[in-house]
Design a protein around this motif. Structure first.
Motif, PDB file in Angstrom:
ATOM      1  N   PHE A 196       0.828  -1.201   0.000  1.00 33.90           N
ATOM      2  CA  PHE A 196       0.000   0.000   0.000  1.00 33.90           C
ATOM      3  C   PHE A 196       0.867   1.258   0.000  1.00 33.90           C
ATOM      4  CE2 PHE A 196      -2.314   3.341   2.370  1.00 33.90           C
ATOM      5  CZ  PHE A 196      -3.390   3.498   1.502  1.00 33.90           C
ATOM      6  N   ALA A 197       0.520   2.195  -0.873  1.00 34.36           N
ATOM      7  CA  ALA A 197       1.157   3.522  -0.937  1.00 34.36           C
ATOM      8  C   ALA A 197       2.665   3.425  -1.107  1.00 34.36           C
ATOM      9  CB  ALA A 197       0.814   4.335   0.306  1.00 34.36           C
ATOM     10  N   ASP A 198       3.100   2.431  -1.880  1.00 32.23           N
ATOM     11  CA  ASP A 198       4.529   2.194  -2.071  1.00 32.23           C
ATOM     12  C   ASP A 198       5.066   3.043  -3.225  1.00 32.23           C
ATOM     13  OD1 ASP A 198       7.019   1.065  -1.663  1.00 32.23           O
ATOM     14  OD2 ASP A 198       6.633  -0.621  -3.008  1.00 32.23           O
ATOM     15  N   ALA A 199       4.847   4.338  -3.134  1.00 35.98           N
ATOM     16  CA  ALA A 199       5.333   5.287  -4.142  1.00 35.98           C
ATOM     17  C   ALA A 199       5.337   6.669  -3.508  1.00 35.98           C
ATOM     18  CB  ALA A 199       4.432   5.279  -5.382  1.00 35.98           C
ATOM     19  N   TRP A 200       6.145   7.560  -4.044  1.00 32.16           N
ATOM     20  CA  TRP A 200       6.186   8.923  -3.509  1.00 32.16           C
ATOM     21  C   TRP A 200       4.824   9.594  -3.678  1.00 32.16           C
ATOM     22  CZ3 TRP A 200      10.093   9.856  -0.551  1.00 32.16           C
ATOM     23  CH2 TRP A 200      11.361   9.313  -0.827  1.00 32.16           C
ATOM     24  N   HIS A 201       4.383  10.296  -2.653  1.00 31.87           N
ATOM     25  CA  HIS A 201       3.114  11.013  -2.722  1.00 31.87           C
ATOM     26  C   HIS A 201       3.055  12.062  -1.617  1.00 31.87           C
ATOM     27  CE1 HIS A 201       2.503   7.695   0.130  1.00 31.87           C
ATOM     28  NE2 HIS A 201       1.620   8.483   0.736  1.00 31.87           N
ATOM     29  N   THR A 202       2.161  13.018  -1.792  1.00 32.80           N
ATOM     30  CA  THR A 202       1.851  14.013  -0.764  1.00 32.80           C
ATOM     31  C   THR A 202       0.463  13.680  -0.246  1.00 32.80           C
ATOM     32  OG1 THR A 202       3.197  15.718  -1.823  1.00 32.80           O
ATOM     33  CG2 THR A 202       1.510  16.470  -0.285  1.00 32.80           C
ATOM     34  N   ASP A 203       0.373  13.295   1.024  1.00 30.16           N
ATOM     35  CA  ASP A 203      -0.887  12.801   1.575  1.00 30.16           C
ATOM     36  C   ASP A 203      -2.040  13.776   1.346  1.00 30.16           C
ATOM     37  OD1 ASP A 203       0.180  10.444   2.462  1.00 30.16           O
ATOM     38  OD2 ASP A 203       0.459  11.092   4.530  1.00 30.16           O
ATOM     39  N   TRP A 204      -3.115  13.252   0.784  1.00 31.09           N
ATOM     40  CA  TRP A 204      -4.373  13.972   0.611  1.00 31.09           C
ATOM     41  C   TRP A 204      -4.224  15.283  -0.164  1.00 31.09           C
ATOM     42  CZ3 TRP A 204      -3.034  12.236   5.629  1.00 31.09           C
ATOM     43  CH2 TRP A 204      -3.683  11.061   6.015  1.00 31.09           C
ATOM     44  N   SER A 205      -3.257  15.363  -1.052  1.00 33.59           N
ATOM     45  CA  SER A 205      -3.092  16.601  -1.823  1.00 33.59           C
ATOM     46  C   SER A 205      -4.266  16.845  -2.748  1.00 33.59           C
ATOM     47  CB  SER A 205      -1.792  16.560  -2.639  1.00 33.59           C
ATOM     48  OG  SER A 205      -1.886  15.641  -3.719  1.00 33.59           O
TER      49      SER A 205
END
Length: 253
Positions: free
Chosen positions: A94-103
């Motif tokens: 799960f969520a195994d990539a770069w991201h900005t939470d809830w952007s």
């Protein structure tokens, strides 16, 4: 109450020791933690023995609860979500990539607070990118291409029925250790500037990256994809990243 702040050797982050977060904190301590958070961007608190009530109390020192539209909370704690993976689980990480939470939201939360409880003996670390440092070091040519641009954010690639966690995953019969709610609302879009200023420090930073960013307002799809890919590769260079220890309790902006 005194505590020690030890900066990381990475692009951002610091470890705080000497605090017991299972107890209420004095306003002066909360103020000092916030100042450290604004300076280091990611804080890790070691050797904590906290329950969900402690987690909620600590969260409220920094603002109101934001909620999560797509991950089910605990049955008795509507403001706490659990990311669980069983030993025999075969779904993609799960969520195994770069991201900005809830952007993808209209008003993204100021922070994500994570509490590691049961961590595997290998792995389990969380990496972070210093978006302030990435912008400061950015080549002038790339910055000129993103200056003034509005990114199109959306949760569709993850939480829409056609997204990664949508109907295809459900049809596979594979089970996750927590509940994900997919929704038509994930197709909604929200504009945010690629370069924005922190509301407290005034420091400029990049906001978001590929994944929750699906395009650039007013730009052709193919051109936007190319620019976003270049930006993504620049953002995630090793010199801009840091890693927290597995199992830490932490707060990140």
């Amino acid at each position: 109450m005194t505590f020690t702040i030890t900066p990381s050797q990475g692009a951002c982050g610091a470890t705080i020791s000497g605090l017991d977060l299972s107890r209420e904190l004095d306003p002066s301590v909360i103020r000092d933690i916030r100042e450290a958070w604004l300076r280091h961007h990611v804080l890790a608190f070691t050797d904590q023995n906290m329950d969900d009530e402690d987690l909620e109390r600590f969260s409220l020192y920094f603002g109101s609860f934001a909620g999560d539209p797509y991950i089910a909370p605990l049955d008795d704690r509507p403001n706490v979500i659990e990311i669980r993976r069983t030993a025999d689980e075969t779904t993609p990480i799960f969520a195994d990539a770069w991201h900005t939470d809830w952007s993808f939201g209209k008003n993204p939360p100021a922070a994500t607070i994570l509490h590691g409880i049961v961590i595997p003996p290998h792995g389990g670390n969380t990496d972070f990118v210093n978006q302030h440092a990435a912008l400061k070091a950015m080549p002038a040519e790339l910055r000129e291409r993103i200056e003034g641009k509005q990114a199109i954010h959306s949760a569709r690639l993850a939480y829409a029925p056609t997204g990664m966690y949508g109907e295809k995953e459900k049809a596979s019969g594979k089970q996750r250790g927590f509940r994900i709610h997919t929704s038509e609302s994930a197709y909604d879009t929200q504009l945010h500037p690629l370069i924005r200023r922190h509301p407290e420090t005034g420091e400029e930073c990049l906001f978001g990256c590929l994944g929750y960013i699906i395009g650039i307002d007013g730009m052709e799809e193919s051109e936007a994809e190319q620019l976003l890919l270049e930006l993504y590769l620049w953002q995630n260079q090793r010199t801009h990243t840091t890693q927290t220890g597995a199992g830490c309790f932490g707060i990140t902006s």
